[in-house]
Design a protein around this motif. Structure first.
Motif, short mmCIF file in Angstrom:
data_model
loop_
_atom_site.label_atom_id
_atom_site.label_comp_id
_atom_site.label_asym_id
_atom_site.label_seq_id
_atom_site.Cartn_x
_atom_site.Cartn_y
_atom_site.Cartn_z
N LEU A 5 20.47 -26.34 64.59
CA LEU A 5 19.47 -27.80 64.01
C LEU A 5 18.25 -27.35 64.82
N ASP A 6 18.11 -26.13 65.15
CA ASP A 6 16.80 -26.16 66.07
C ASP A 6 16.77 -24.88 64.93
N GLY A 7 17.14 -24.31 64.11
CA GLY A 7 16.19 -23.87 63.01
C GLY A 7 15.98 -22.53 62.93
N ASP A 8 16.80 -21.54 64.17
CA ASP A 8 17.43 -20.86 64.60
C ASP A 8 18.55 -19.80 63.46
N ARG A 9 18.42 -18.45 63.48
CA ARG A 9 19.38 -17.65 63.20
C ARG A 9 20.16 -16.90 63.91
N VAL A 10 21.64 -17.13 64.11
CA VAL A 10 22.47 -17.03 64.87
C VAL A 10 23.40 -15.93 64.56
N GLU A 11 22.79 -14.56 65.23
CA GLU A 11 23.55 -13.40 64.46
C GLU A 11 24.51 -12.81 66.23
N ILE A 12 26.00 -12.63 65.41
CA ILE A 12 26.86 -12.01 66.26
C ILE A 12 27.47 -10.27 65.95
N ARG A 13 26.65 -9.36 67.12
CA ARG A 13 26.87 -8.31 65.49
C ARG A 13 27.93 -7.27 65.92
N PHE B 7 29.66 -8.80 63.77
CA PHE B 7 30.97 -10.01 63.02
C PHE B 7 29.80 -10.16 61.91
N GLY B 8 28.22 -11.01 61.85
CA GLY B 8 27.88 -11.11 60.53
C GLY B 8 27.20 -12.52 61.73
N SER B 9 26.34 -12.86 60.76
CA SER B 9 25.56 -13.78 60.89
C SER B 9 25.22 -15.11 60.69
N PHE B 10 24.75 -16.25 60.64
CA PHE B 10 24.69 -17.50 60.05
C PHE B 10 23.09 -18.15 60.21
N LYS B 11 22.88 -18.87 59.09
CA LYS B 11 21.52 -19.14 59.01
C LYS B 11 21.31 -20.92 58.33
N ILE B 12 20.38 -21.18 58.01
CA ILE B 12 20.48 -22.53 57.44
C ILE B 12 19.62 -22.43 56.22
N LYS B 13 19.81 -22.51 54.97
CA LYS B 13 19.28 -22.81 53.43
C LYS B 13 19.10 -24.07 53.65
N GLY B 14 17.77 -24.13 52.96
CA GLY B 14 17.33 -25.05 52.33
C GLY B 14 17.28 -25.23 50.60
N TYR B 15 18.28 -26.25 50.29
CA TYR B 15 17.71 -26.17 48.54
C TYR B 15 16.73 -27.84 48.03
N ARG B 16 16.46 -27.56 47.24
CA ARG B 16 15.18 -28.23 46.73
C ARG B 16 16.20 -29.27 45.61
#
Length: 91
Positions: free
Chosen positions: A37-45, A47-56
């Protein structure tokens, strides 16, 4: 595996009460959600990473009626598997 199964597995593996395991799992998910929600990327070494992607926004079409519909911009969570997880899944 769903959330309750994850709680049960954590409780059994570490000999914790289910209530304590529930707090740990909920805290983890809350932290991931808040970071996204804060726009940060979450990385779990490993395992993988989560991020928010914006779509027009774009003009879509209602398939039933054929009418044009304005689709508003949106943000969606995206997961990308890490190399270690990919290697485990594809030996």
């Amino acid at each position: 595996m769903n959330k309750s199964e994850l709680v049960r597995a954590l409780a059994e593996e570490h000999e914790l009460p289910v209530e304590d395991a529930t707090v740990v799992v909920n805290t983890f998910f809350d932290c991931v959600r808040d970071a996204l929600l804060d726009g940060d990327r979450v990385e779990i070494r490993g395992f993988g990473s989560f991020k928010i992607k914006g779509y027009r926004g774009y003009k879509g079409r209602n398939p039933k009626t054929g009418d044009s519909v304005a689709v508003p911009p949106k943000r969606l969570p995206v997961f990308r598997a890490g190399k270690e997880l990919k290697d485990i899944l594809n030996p």
